[in-house]
Design a protein around this motif. Structure first.
Motif, short mmCIF file in Angstrom:
data_model
loop_
_atom_site.label_atom_id
_atom_site.label_comp_id
_atom_site.label_asym_id
_atom_site.label_seq_id
_atom_site.Cartn_x
_atom_site.Cartn_y
_atom_site.Cartn_z
N ALA A 26 0.86 -1.18 0.00
CA ALA A 26 0.00 0.00 0.00
C ALA A 26 0.90 1.23 0.00
CB ALA A 26 -0.89 -0.01 1.23
N TYR A 27 0.45 2.27 -0.64
CA TYR A 27 1.23 3.49 -0.71
C TYR A 27 0.66 4.52 0.26
CZ TYR A 27 3.28 1.54 -4.87
OH TYR A 27 3.95 0.72 -5.73
N VAL A 28 1.55 5.20 0.97
CA VAL A 28 1.16 6.25 1.90
C VAL A 28 1.74 7.55 1.38
CG1 VAL A 28 1.32 7.10 4.27
CG2 VAL A 28 1.13 4.65 3.84
N TYR A 29 0.88 8.56 1.31
CA TYR A 29 1.30 9.87 0.81
C TYR A 29 0.87 10.91 1.84
CZ TYR A 29 0.89 14.15 -1.99
OH TYR A 29 0.95 15.43 -2.44
N SER A 49 5.04 21.81 -0.04
CA SER A 49 6.09 21.62 -1.05
C SER A 49 5.97 20.28 -1.77
CB SER A 49 7.47 21.74 -0.41
OG SER A 49 7.64 20.74 0.57
N THR A 50 5.13 19.39 -1.30
CA THR A 50 4.94 18.09 -1.96
C THR A 50 3.46 17.85 -2.20
OG1 THR A 50 4.88 16.90 0.14
CG2 THR A 50 7.02 17.05 -0.96
N ALA A 51 2.84 18.74 -2.94
CA ALA A 51 1.40 18.63 -3.20
C ALA A 51 1.09 17.62 -4.31
CB ALA A 51 0.83 19.99 -3.56
N VAL A 52 2.14 17.01 -4.89
CA VAL A 52 1.98 15.97 -5.90
C VAL A 52 2.84 14.79 -5.48
CG1 VAL A 52 2.32 15.38 -8.32
CG2 VAL A 52 1.59 17.68 -7.72
N SER A 53 2.24 13.59 -5.45
CA SER A 53 2.99 12.40 -5.03
C SER A 53 3.93 11.92 -6.13
CB SER A 53 2.02 11.27 -4.67
OG SER A 53 1.46 10.71 -5.85
N ASN A 54 4.85 11.07 -5.77
CA ASN A 54 5.64 10.33 -6.74
C ASN A 54 4.73 9.33 -7.43
OD1 ASN A 54 8.12 11.57 -6.13
ND2 ASN A 54 8.43 10.20 -4.39
N PRO A 55 5.11 8.81 -8.60
CA PRO A 55 4.28 7.79 -9.25
C PRO A 55 4.12 6.56 -8.36
CG PRO A 55 5.91 8.64 -10.78
CD PRO A 55 6.26 9.18 -9.42
N LEU A 56 2.91 6.02 -8.31
CA LEU A 56 2.61 4.83 -7.54
C LEU A 56 2.42 3.67 -8.52
CD1 LEU A 56 -0.17 6.41 -5.28
CD2 LEU A 56 2.29 6.44 -4.91
N ASP A 57 3.18 2.61 -8.39
CA ASP A 57 3.10 1.47 -9.30
C ASP A 57 2.03 0.50 -8.79
OD1 ASP A 57 3.45 -0.71 -10.97
OD2 ASP A 57 5.64 -0.68 -10.82
N MET A 58 0.97 0.33 -9.56
CA MET A 58 -0.14 -0.55 -9.18
C MET A 58 0.05 -1.98 -9.69
SD MET A 58 -2.34 1.15 -7.32
CE MET A 58 -0.96 1.88 -6.51
N TYR A 59 1.19 -2.27 -10.32
CA TYR A 59 1.55 -3.61 -10.74
C TYR A 59 0.47 -4.31 -11.54
CZ TYR A 59 5.48 -3.02 -7.60
OH TYR A 59 6.61 -2.56 -6.99
N ARG A 119 -1.56 1.58 -14.80
CA ARG A 119 -0.43 0.92 -14.12
C ARG A 119 0.19 1.86 -13.09
NH1 ARG A 119 4.35 -2.70 -15.04
NH2 ARG A 119 5.28 -2.49 -12.99
N PHE A 120 0.31 3.15 -13.44
CA PHE A 120 0.90 4.13 -12.53
C PHE A 120 -0.13 5.19 -12.19
CE2 PHE A 120 4.50 2.20 -14.58
CZ PHE A 120 5.40 2.03 -13.54
N LEU A 121 -0.18 5.57 -10.92
CA LEU A 121 -1.08 6.62 -10.45
C LEU A 121 -0.25 7.74 -9.82
CD1 LEU A 121 -3.86 4.56 -8.64
CD2 LEU A 121 -3.81 5.34 -11.02
N ARG A 122 -0.85 8.91 -9.78
CA ARG A 122 -0.24 10.03 -9.08
C ARG A 122 -1.36 10.76 -8.36
NH1 ARG A 122 2.65 14.37 -12.62
NH2 ARG A 122 0.51 15.09 -12.87
N ASN A 166 -5.71 22.85 -2.43
CA ASN A 166 -6.56 23.63 -1.51
C ASN A 166 -6.72 22.97 -0.15
OD1 ASN A 166 -7.06 25.40 -3.72
ND2 ASN A 166 -8.66 24.02 -4.43
N PHE A 167 -5.62 22.55 0.46
CA PHE A 167 -5.77 21.83 1.73
C PHE A 167 -5.29 22.65 2.91
CE2 PHE A 167 -1.79 20.40 -0.10
CZ PHE A 167 -0.90 20.39 0.94
N THR A 168 -5.98 22.40 4.02
CA THR A 168 -5.59 22.98 5.31
C THR A 168 -5.37 21.81 6.27
OG1 THR A 168 -7.89 23.16 6.04
CG2 THR A 168 -6.94 25.08 4.94
N GLY A 169 -4.49 21.98 7.21
CA GLY A 169 -4.20 20.91 8.15
C GLY A 169 -3.29 19.85 7.55
N SER A 170 -3.10 18.77 8.30
CA SER A 170 -2.26 17.65 7.87
C SER A 170 -3.14 16.47 7.48
CB SER A 170 -1.32 17.21 9.00
OG SER A 170 -0.45 18.26 9.34
N TRP A 171 -2.75 15.77 6.43
CA TRP A 171 -3.53 14.66 5.88
C TRP A 171 -2.65 13.46 5.59
CZ3 TRP A 171 -8.79 14.80 5.16
CH2 TRP A 171 -9.40 16.04 5.37
#
Length: 109
Positions: free
Chosen positions: A11-14, A19-29, A87-90, A95-100
């Motif tokens: 499972a991927y955790v983001y 400064s990191t509002a876009v994740s790295n590519p996630l490989d769904m295999y 195969r790959f997701l991002r 527009n976020f406030t707080g930690s997620w």
């Protein structure tokens, strides 16, 4: 005789930040479905989450996953399933406030 199910990829955790509002590519295999979990660290908070797909890691990430891949104004813990994923997701957080914390978990079909 039924073949055993293949092991799920991790499972991927983001954790989105300013400064990191876009994740790295996630490989769904090659899995065709996944569940997305979105959880705030504290309330009140809000976030917009967009999951984009690409046929391969070098391809363009596009809104090809449909309207269900865009969630606007999430303000509490939620989860949803995406079908026909690439195969790959991002993940893009906007527009976020707080930690997620956002998890993406492939689903065996």
């Amino acid at each position: 005789m039924k073949q055993p199910e293949p092991p799920l990829p991790p499972a991927y955790v983001y954790l989105p930040t300013g400064s990191t509002a876009v994740s790295n590519p996630l490989d769904m295999y090659g899995y065709s479905r996944c569940r997305v979990y979105v959880q705030p660290a504290s309330l009140p908070s809000s976030i917009d989450v967009v999951v984009k797909g690409a046929p391969n890691e070098d391809g363009p990430f596009a809104d090809e996953l449909g309207a269900e891949a865009r969630r606007i104004g999430i303000s509490s813990e939620t989860s949803y399933v995406l079908q026909d994923i690439s195969r790959f997701l991002r993940i893009e957080a906007e527009n976020f406030t707080g930690s997620w914390t956002i998890w993406v978990v492939p689903i065996y079909t």
